[in-house]
Each structure stands twice: as C-alpha cells, then as structure tokens.
Write a protein that holds these residues in place. Structure first.
Motif, PDB file in Angstrom:
ATOM      1  N   GLY A 234       0.701  -1.229   0.240  1.00 28.19           N
ATOM      2  CA  GLY A 234      -0.303  -0.282  -0.159  1.00 28.19           C
ATOM      3  C   GLY A 234       1.213   0.419  -0.116  1.00 28.19           C
ATOM      4  N   ASP A 235       0.756   1.932   0.783  1.00 26.01           N
ATOM      5  CA  ASP A 235       1.195   3.668   0.099  1.00 26.01           C
ATOM      6  C   ASP A 235       2.754   3.747   1.544  1.00 26.01           C
ATOM      7  N   MET A 236       2.724   2.435   2.298  1.00 28.60           N
ATOM      8  CA  MET A 236       3.960   2.016   3.217  1.00 28.60           C
ATOM      9  C   MET A 236       4.853   1.766   1.906  1.00 28.60           C
ATOM     10  N   ARG A 237       5.037   0.844   0.733  1.00 30.67           N
ATOM     11  CA  ARG A 237       5.716   1.071   0.015  1.00 30.67           C
ATOM     12  C   ARG A 237       6.637   1.696  -0.396  1.00 30.67           C
ATOM     13  N   GLY A 238       5.824   2.644  -0.586  1.00 29.66           N
ATOM     14  CA  GLY A 238       7.579   3.924  -1.278  1.00 29.66           C
ATOM     15  C   GLY A 238       8.075   4.252  -0.573  1.00 29.66           C
ATOM     16  N   PRO A 239       7.986   4.769   0.840  1.00 29.02           N
ATOM     17  CA  PRO A 239       8.612   5.433   1.710  1.00 29.02           C
ATOM     18  C   PRO A 239      10.166   4.533   2.576  1.00 29.02           C
ATOM     19  N   SER A 240       9.457   3.285   2.645  1.00 31.93           N
ATOM     20  CA  SER A 240       9.934   2.057   3.190  1.00 31.93           C
ATOM     21  C   SER A 240      10.999   1.469   1.734  1.00 31.93           C
ATOM     22  N   THR A 241      10.320   1.550   1.414  1.00 29.31           N
ATOM     23  CA  THR A 241      12.163   1.245   0.067  1.00 29.31           C
ATOM     24  C   THR A 241      13.454   2.342  -0.093  1.00 29.31           C
ATOM     25  N   ALA A 242      12.982   3.461   0.325  1.00 36.67           N
ATOM     26  CA  ALA A 242      13.443   4.409  -0.152  1.00 36.67           C
ATOM     27  C   ALA A 242      14.192   4.354   1.021  1.00 36.67           C
ATOM     28  N   TRP A 243      13.805   4.441   1.796  1.00 35.35           N
ATOM     29  CA  TRP A 243      14.486   4.648   3.302  1.00 35.35           C
ATOM     30  C   TRP A 243      15.373   3.456   3.399  1.00 35.35           C
ATOM     31  N   LEU A 244      15.324   2.090   2.161  1.00 38.15           N
ATOM     32  CA  LEU A 244      15.763   0.955   2.967  1.00 38.15           C
ATOM     33  C   LEU A 244      17.315   0.886   1.392  1.00 38.15           C
ATOM     34  N   ARG A 245      17.029   1.866   0.615  1.00 37.16           N
ATOM     35  CA  ARG A 245      18.077   1.941  -0.484  1.00 37.16           C
ATOM     36  C   ARG A 245      18.860   3.035   0.192  1.00 37.16           C
ATOM     37  N   TYR A 246      18.030   3.851   0.786  1.00 32.89           N
ATOM     38  CA  TYR A 246      19.607   4.675   1.037  1.00 32.89           C
ATOM     39  C   TYR A 246      19.955   4.004   2.454  1.00 32.89           C
ATOM     40  N   TRP A 247      19.337   3.217   3.381  1.00 35.46           N
ATOM     41  CA  TRP A 247      20.633   2.766   4.026  1.00 35.46           C
ATOM     42  C   TRP A 247      20.997   1.498   4.153  1.00 35.46           C
ATOM     43  N   LEU A 248      20.687   0.845   3.008  1.00 33.52           N
ATOM     44  CA  LEU A 248      21.424   0.199   3.159  1.00 33.52           C
ATOM     45  C   LEU A 248      22.636  -0.669   0.952  1.00 33.52           C
ATOM     46  N   MET A 249      22.284   0.502   0.180  1.00 35.96           N
ATOM     47  CA  MET A 249      22.824   0.901  -1.099  1.00 35.96           C
ATOM     48  C   MET A 249      23.373   1.810  -1.508  1.00 35.96           C
ATOM     49  N   ASP A 250      23.409   2.988  -0.132  1.00 35.35           N
ATOM     50  CA  ASP A 250      23.469   4.183  -0.197  1.00 35.35           C
ATOM     51  C   ASP A 250      22.860   5.634  -1.527  1.00 35.35           C
ATOM     52  N   ASP A 251      22.023   4.678  -1.951  1.00 30.11           N
ATOM     53  CA  ASP A 251      21.528   5.471  -2.693  1.00 30.11           C
ATOM     54  C   ASP A 251      20.974   7.374  -2.753  1.00 30.11           C
ATOM     55  N   ALA A 252      21.635   8.195  -3.038  1.00 28.54           N
ATOM     56  CA  ALA A 252      21.773   9.554  -3.210  1.00 28.54           C
ATOM     57  C   ALA A 252      20.412  10.357  -3.056  1.00 28.54           C
ATOM     58  N   ASN A 253      19.873   9.346  -3.826  1.00 29.90           N
ATOM     59  CA  ASN A 253      18.635   9.729  -4.352  1.00 29.90           C
ATOM     60  C   ASN A 253      17.203   9.683  -2.884  1.00 29.90           C
ATOM     61  N   ALA A 254      17.317   8.870  -2.758  1.00 29.42           N
ATOM     62  CA  ALA A 254      16.812   8.929  -1.599  1.00 29.42           C
ATOM     63  C   ALA A 254      17.265   8.661  -0.209  1.00 29.42           C
ATOM     64  N   ARG A 255      18.403   9.385   0.041  1.00 34.17           N
ATOM     65  CA  ARG A 255      18.913  10.588   0.870  1.00 34.17           C
ATOM     66  C   ARG A 255      18.239  11.693   1.278  1.00 34.17           C
ATOM     67  N   THR A 256      17.901  12.400  -0.351  1.00 31.73           N
ATOM     68  CA  THR A 256      17.333  13.682   0.111  1.00 31.73           C
ATOM     69  C   THR A 256      15.801  13.448   0.678  1.00 31.73           C
ATOM     70  N   GLU A 257      15.170  12.105   0.602  1.00 30.34           N
ATOM     71  CA  GLU A 257      13.507  11.923   0.991  1.00 30.34           C
ATOM     72  C   GLU A 257      13.377  12.405   2.230  1.00 30.34           C
ATOM     73  N   PHE A 258      14.679  11.747   3.029  1.00 34.54           N
ATOM     74  CA  PHE A 258      14.375  11.512   4.675  1.00 34.54           C
ATOM     75  C   PHE A 258      15.296  13.286   5.341  1.00 34.54           C
ATOM     76  N   PHE A 259      17.036  13.631   5.109  1.00 33.57           N
ATOM     77  CA  PHE A 259      17.509  14.458   5.452  1.00 33.57           C
ATOM     78  C   PHE A 259      17.510  15.816   4.955  1.00 33.57           C
ATOM     79  N   GLY A 260      18.780  16.730   5.640  1.00 36.87           N
ATOM     80  CA  GLY A 260      18.785  17.622   5.061  1.00 36.87           C
ATOM     81  C   GLY A 260      17.346  18.933   5.023  1.00 36.87           C
ATOM     82  N   PRO A 261      17.179  20.343   4.983  1.00 39.23           N
ATOM     83  CA  PRO A 261      16.096  21.313   5.278  1.00 39.23           C
ATOM     84  C   PRO A 261      15.273  21.230   4.447  1.00 39.23           C
TER      85      PRO A 261
END
Length: 286
Positions: A234-261
């Motif tokens: 459902g709606d959890m699919r996108g955010p959970s994927t982005a979080w896992l892609r950042y912390w486990l794959m160093d995905d720079a695009n995912a990083r900007t979804e969660f961090f920075g001003p």
C-alpha cells in the motif's frame, strides 16, 4: 591528418552512441552506488530494475532478483516479519517489490514473529547460502548491509531484531507494542497509518519518541489503514523502499527524501499527514 581526425571522431561518436543505445535497449540505468545496483530515480513505489524470484522453504521464504550479481553487484538483505496470524504470502507483492529493487528478502515463515527469533535466523541462512558454491546466492550477498523490516507484530519483530549486531537499519511498519525502542541503536523508520484502528498512530509515535540514541523518523501516511499494507504494501511501499535503498545501498536520491532542510518527504503534506525527525536525524545532511 584532418581526415584521420574526422574518422577518429566519427568512430568515437559511433561507439558512444552504440553504448547508450545498448543501455537503453537493455533497460540498465546508471548505478546508484559502488555496488552497482541500478538507480530508479525517485520511483520508490514503482517496480525496480530486477525481475523477482521466489523460493519457499520450510522455515523461510526467499525473494530475490533473478539475475543476482549479473554485473558484479552484491545484494543487501532484508529480514522480514509478518503480522499476527499470517505468512509471507500475505505480503507477496511487497516482498517481490523489494526484490525488484535489488534486495534479497529472507521472510520468516511464522505467524508469530514478535521476538524475531526466526527473523534473525534468516541471517544465518543467507550467510550459509552465500558461502555455498552450489547455491544461486553464492558470493552474491552483501552481508555488510542488512535491514530488518516487518508489519504489525512483524514491525515489532523488526525492532527486536535490531539487537543483532548484523542488522544495520530498521523499518517498523505499524508495529505492535511488545518491544523496547529505547534500546534501538540503529537508524529507524517508523511508519504509521493515519486511519489505522488496530495500531493507532499515537502508539507508533510514542515508539519513535522513545528513540533518542539513534537517527529516527516518523512518517504517518495520509488516509492509510492497518490492513492496506497487506499484499502490495500500500502507501507504505514507497517510503520503506526509499529508506532501505538509502541505508543499505547508499542511494543518493533516497537520502534527499529523508535528510536535509528541504527533504522531499518532510515537505510532502499530500502523502504524509505527519512527518517527524529526531535530533540525530536532523544532523544528517541532505
């Protein structure tokens, strides 16, 4: 000389054009990080670049890319916990989705995953398979990148699984209450549903508030219910994927979804009815 130079330039142009064309035809995107997992831009909820495969065992069900390691990449691991009374099949499209993004998902075949015993044994299993020359996983697993994730009782299990030093990050989707988030020392994402009548958002928010010793974020999905997470995520699919892609794959695009001003999710009031970051998460640059 001019003729030779023109010929050389033409040859180089032809080679570059052929390479770009080949990449386009094969659907291979530029790598997002050094391990060679292809980028997906910011299409977190859409299927990733890999075709998923499923292997059902007695204790665990494995979801993984069919072409693991085809370009020399190694694949990070997600250990998964189910909600009360269900098995991985209840989340099959979500777990296949994770596999399409390049993850190896080791899902516990148990309807009682709160204490994460079977979840954690999934790490032992994938370590064994990675070292077995007869296994399709042989040498293709990134054992240095492991996340725990789960829904409802399994979300609580994901928190409890983080006591294992091999776990690097946590995604707790509408987690049940039998855990101690005050003991979390791994970056954690808490996902709640605005209209969840089973695990109220206030309960998930309290878990998030208890974490001050590790980066943590709270995302409340607008309009989401508890059972909408089944099957597809459902709606959890996108955010959970982005979080896992950042912390486990160093995905720079995912990083900007969660961090920075001006992080993407922080300012997305259409997708989220509430979004919060603790002090340590706020210190991570975008």
């Amino acid at each position: 000389m001019r003729i030779r130079t023109s010929i050389l330039r033409a040859a180089v142009t032809a080679l570059v054009t052929a390479a770009v064309t080949a990449l386009t035809l094969t659907g291979v995107a530029p790598p997002a990080h050094a391990d060679g997992i292809p980028s997906v831009g910011r299409n977190w909820a859409a299927a990733g670049p890999y075709s998923p495969e499923v292997s059902i065992g007695v204790v665990h069900t494995l979801y993984y890319p069919q072409t693991m390691g085809a370009h020399g990449e190694k694949h990070p691991v997600i250990i998964w916990g189910n909600g009360t009374g269900v098995l991985p099949g209840a989340y099959t499209l979500l777990l296949r989705h994770y596999a399409s993004h390049g993850f190896i998902v080791v899902a516990a075949n148990t309807p009682v995953s709160n204490f994460a015993i079977t979840m954690r044994s999934g790490i032992d299993l994938i370590e064994k398979l990675n070292g077995d020359p007869s296994s399709v996983f042989y040498g293709k697993v990134n054992l240095d990148r492991i996340g725990s994730a789960g829904h409802s009782q399994g979300g609580s299990g994901a928190i409890n699984a983080a006591v294992d030093p091999r776990v690097d990050t946590v995604v707790a989707i509408q987690p049940g209450p039998l855990n101690d988030p005050g003991q979390l020392h791994k970056p954690s994402l808490f996902l709640a549903g605005q209209f969840d009548a089973i695990v109220w958002p206030v309960l998930v928010k309290a878990m998030y508030n208890a974490v001050d010793q590790a980066p943590a974020e709270y995302a409340e999905l607008r309009g989401a219910t508890h059972f909408g997470t089944g099957i597809t995520g459902g709606d959890m699919r996108g955010p959970s994927t982005a979080w896992l892609r950042y912390w486990l794959m160093d995905d720079a695009n995912a990083r900007t979804e969660f961090f920075g001003p001006d992080c993407g999710f922080c300012t997305d009031s259409q997708q989220f009815s509430d979004f919060r970051r603790n002090g340590l998460a706020n210190q991570i640059p975008g």
